[in-house]
Design an enzyme around this catalytic site. Sequence first.
Site, PDB file in Angstrom:
ATOM      1  CB  CYS A 106      11.557   0.273   2.166  1.00  0.00           C
ATOM      2  SG  CYS A 106      11.491   0.736   3.616  1.00  0.00           S
TER       3      CYS A 106
HETATM    4  N1  LIG Z   1       6.231   1.902   2.797  1.00  0.00           N
HETATM    5  C1  LIG Z   1       6.772   1.088   2.753  1.00  0.00           C
HETATM    6  O1  LIG Z   1       7.242   1.749   2.934  1.00  0.00           O
HETATM    7  C2  LIG Z   1       7.060  -0.508   3.530  1.00  0.00           C
HETATM    8  C3  LIG Z   1       8.263  -0.957   2.942  1.00  0.00           C
HETATM    9  C4  LIG Z   1       8.321  -2.227   3.389  1.00  0.00           C
HETATM   10  C5  LIG Z   1       7.752  -2.602   4.068  1.00  0.00           C
HETATM   11  N2  LIG Z   1       6.398  -2.495   4.925  1.00  0.00           N
HETATM   12  C6  LIG Z   1       5.913  -2.647   5.521  1.00  0.00           C
HETATM   13  O2  LIG Z   1       4.456  -2.854   4.773  1.00  0.00           O
HETATM   14  C7  LIG Z   1       3.438  -2.865   6.167  1.00  0.00           C
HETATM   15  C8  LIG Z   1       1.924  -2.222   5.434  1.00  0.00           C
HETATM   16  O3  LIG Z   1       2.834  -1.282   5.285  1.00  0.00           O
HETATM   17  P1  LIG Z   1       2.412   0.135   4.635  1.00  0.00           P
HETATM   18  O4  LIG Z   1       2.743   1.617   4.432  1.00  0.00           O
HETATM   19  O5  LIG Z   1       1.029  -0.265   3.095  1.00  0.00           O
HETATM   20  O6  LIG Z   1       1.354   1.265   5.461  1.00  0.00           O
HETATM   21  P2  LIG Z   1      -0.208   1.543   5.405  1.00  0.00           P
HETATM   22  O7  LIG Z   1       0.180   2.597   4.565  1.00  0.00           O
HETATM   23  O8  LIG Z   1      -0.114   2.301   7.411  1.00  0.00           O
HETATM   24  O9  LIG Z   1      -1.489   0.505   5.703  1.00  0.00           O
HETATM   25  C9  LIG Z   1      -1.010  -0.020   7.487  1.00  0.00           C
HETATM   26  C10 LIG Z   1      -2.371  -1.041   6.950  1.00  0.00           C
HETATM   27  O10 LIG Z   1      -3.326  -1.908   8.045  1.00  0.00           O
HETATM   28  C11 LIG Z   1      -4.263  -1.633   8.557  1.00  0.00           C
HETATM   29  N3  LIG Z   1      -3.829  -1.423  10.483  1.00  0.00           N
HETATM   30  C12 LIG Z   1      -3.516  -0.412  10.374  1.00  0.00           C
HETATM   31  N4  LIG Z   1      -3.014  -0.463  11.850  1.00  0.00           N
HETATM   32  C13 LIG Z   1      -4.029  -1.918  12.097  1.00  0.00           C
HETATM   33  C14 LIG Z   1      -5.021  -2.769  13.390  1.00  0.00           C
HETATM   34  N5  LIG Z   1      -4.159  -2.075  14.411  1.00  0.00           N
HETATM   35  N6  LIG Z   1      -5.475  -3.471  13.818  1.00  0.00           N
HETATM   36  C15 LIG Z   1      -5.208  -4.186  12.145  1.00  0.00           C
HETATM   37  N7  LIG Z   1      -4.834  -3.383  10.880  1.00  0.00           N
HETATM   38  C16 LIG Z   1      -4.449  -2.343  10.855  1.00  0.00           C
HETATM   39  C17 LIG Z   1      -4.955  -1.233   7.679  1.00  0.00           C
HETATM   40  O11 LIG Z   1      -5.741  -1.308   7.502  1.00  0.00           O
HETATM   41  P3  LIG Z   1      -7.642  -1.121   7.663  1.00  0.00           P
HETATM   42  O12 LIG Z   1      -7.497   0.617   7.788  1.00  0.00           O
HETATM   43  O13 LIG Z   1      -7.880  -0.979   6.183  1.00  0.00           O
HETATM   44  O14 LIG Z   1      -7.911  -1.886   8.077  1.00  0.00           O
HETATM   45  C18 LIG Z   1      -3.486  -0.012   7.208  1.00  0.00           C
HETATM   46  O15 LIG Z   1      -4.222   0.690   5.948  1.00  0.00           O
HETATM   47  C19 LIG Z   1       4.128  -2.691   7.444  1.00  0.00           C
HETATM   48  O16 LIG Z   1       4.261  -3.423   8.184  1.00  0.00           O
HETATM   49  C20 LIG Z   1       4.887  -1.637   7.363  1.00  0.00           C
HETATM   50  O17 LIG Z   1       6.666  -1.888   7.985  1.00  0.00           O
HETATM   51  C21 LIG Z   1       5.976  -0.620   4.447  1.00  0.00           C
END
Ligand SMILES: NC(=O)c1ccc[n+]([C@@H]2O[C@H](COP(=O)([O-])OP(=O)(O)OC[C@H]3O[C@@H](n4cnc5c(N)ncnc54)[C@H](OP(=O)(O)O)[C@@H]3O)[C@@H](O)[C@H]2O)c1
Length: 339
Positions: free
Chosen positions: A153
């Site tokens: 991002c």
């Molecule tokens: N937030 C942003 O603005 C943004 C922008 C660009 C890129 N990203 C990237 O996109 C990815 C997702 O980000 P997000 O913001 O959606 O994160 P998030 O809201 O924390 O969601 C990540 C999901 O991954 C699953 N998870 C977490 N730990 C895990 C583990 N150890 N093993 C398996 N599943 C696991 C969980 O889903 P369950 O509980 O359903 O299993 C969790 O809800 C990350 O790599 C982040 O760096 C985020």
Amino acid sequence: MTKEKIKVAILGGSGYTAIELIKILLRHPQAEIVAVTSRQDDHIADLHPSLLGRLDLRCEPFDADALKAKCVQVAFGCLPHGTSMEAIPPLLDREIRVVDLSADYRLRDAKIYQEWYKEPHLDAANLAHAVYGLPELIGDKIAGAKLIANPGCYPQTGILGLAPLVARGLIELTGIIIDSKSGVSGGGRSPKLAFHFPECNESVSAYSVGTHRHTPEIEQALSDVAGKPVSVIFTPHLIPMDRGILSTIYATPTRAVTESELHELYRSFYAGKPFVRVRTNPPATKDTVGTNFLDVCVKVVQGKVLVITAEDNLIRGASGVAVQNFNRMFGFDERMGLM
Ligand SMILES: NC(=O)c1ccc[n+]([C@@H]2O[C@H](COP(=O)([O-])OP(=O)(O)OC[C@H]3O[C@@H](n4cnc5c(N)ncnc54)[C@H](OP(=O)(O)O)[C@@H]3O)[C@@H](O)[C@H]2O)c1
């Protein structure tokens, strides 16, 4: 348009990028969500009540064979880094294409990954053919890609903000300052102390000063544009708002430049790129919220070049650009589902 929709799986269904991706794909005429994986055994609408009546799927544990049996053609990885590179190899082995939203496949050099992420890279084989999916810069490589490393991002605000200047050799390639502010959703949905309401509300703070993991990603992409090394000082700040990133970038020109010259440069560089809007006035995050647009404005102040960029971290910064990549991978108009 093809008759058959592309069958899609979402990995990590309970998170913030996953819900945005689901909402975009539900209105995409060529995508059908057939599976959502989660460690939680829940209906997706229990995890995201805004999906009630819109997506009737129960989450399932991650199992590459089960996804293959559902004829999944592409999986969107919405998992944390580290977890992603464990999930993705079995998908690729089963000829399921992947758009990975995590950072696991963005840095070409596994040693640099280890240096910044403090853990070894576990999948050097796939790292070697991953395509860094920033469509405005490398659009032609996306169509054939099996694995897209969706860009970060913050990095997009720096890379797209600087690419025209770097491509034309108009700024010094060291000492570039990227001062960025992000809303709290940038940290994901999993609770963390710094993102707890009383910690971040009514307060602004810099974090990961000099050590943020997006630094090498920005430098890698800009060095590719320049054809020589580029280094940046990238300082992120947490701002008490839900979503949005604003970056203010300071660079030293290599010769005298005027604002109108640079504005025209940006307009021609991004001509035909529907999601980069070149503006004469500095953008606000609110102008981009809920959209896949990255807004950019270039100014000249006291002989320095200033570039201001704004985007929605969850759409342009993650799920929107992931769908832009999906569209290019499958030969659809890159705007499909995103306008
Ligand atoms: N937030 C942003 O603005 C943004 C922008 C660009 C890129 N990203 C990237 O996109 C990815 C997702 O980000 P997000 O913001 O959606 O994160 P998030 O809201 O924390 O969601 C990540 C999901 O991954 C699953 N998870 C977490 N730990 C895990 C583990 N150890 N093993 C398996 N599943 C696991 C969980 O889903 P369950 O509980 O359903 O299993 C969790 O809800 C990350 O790599 C982040 O760096 C985020």
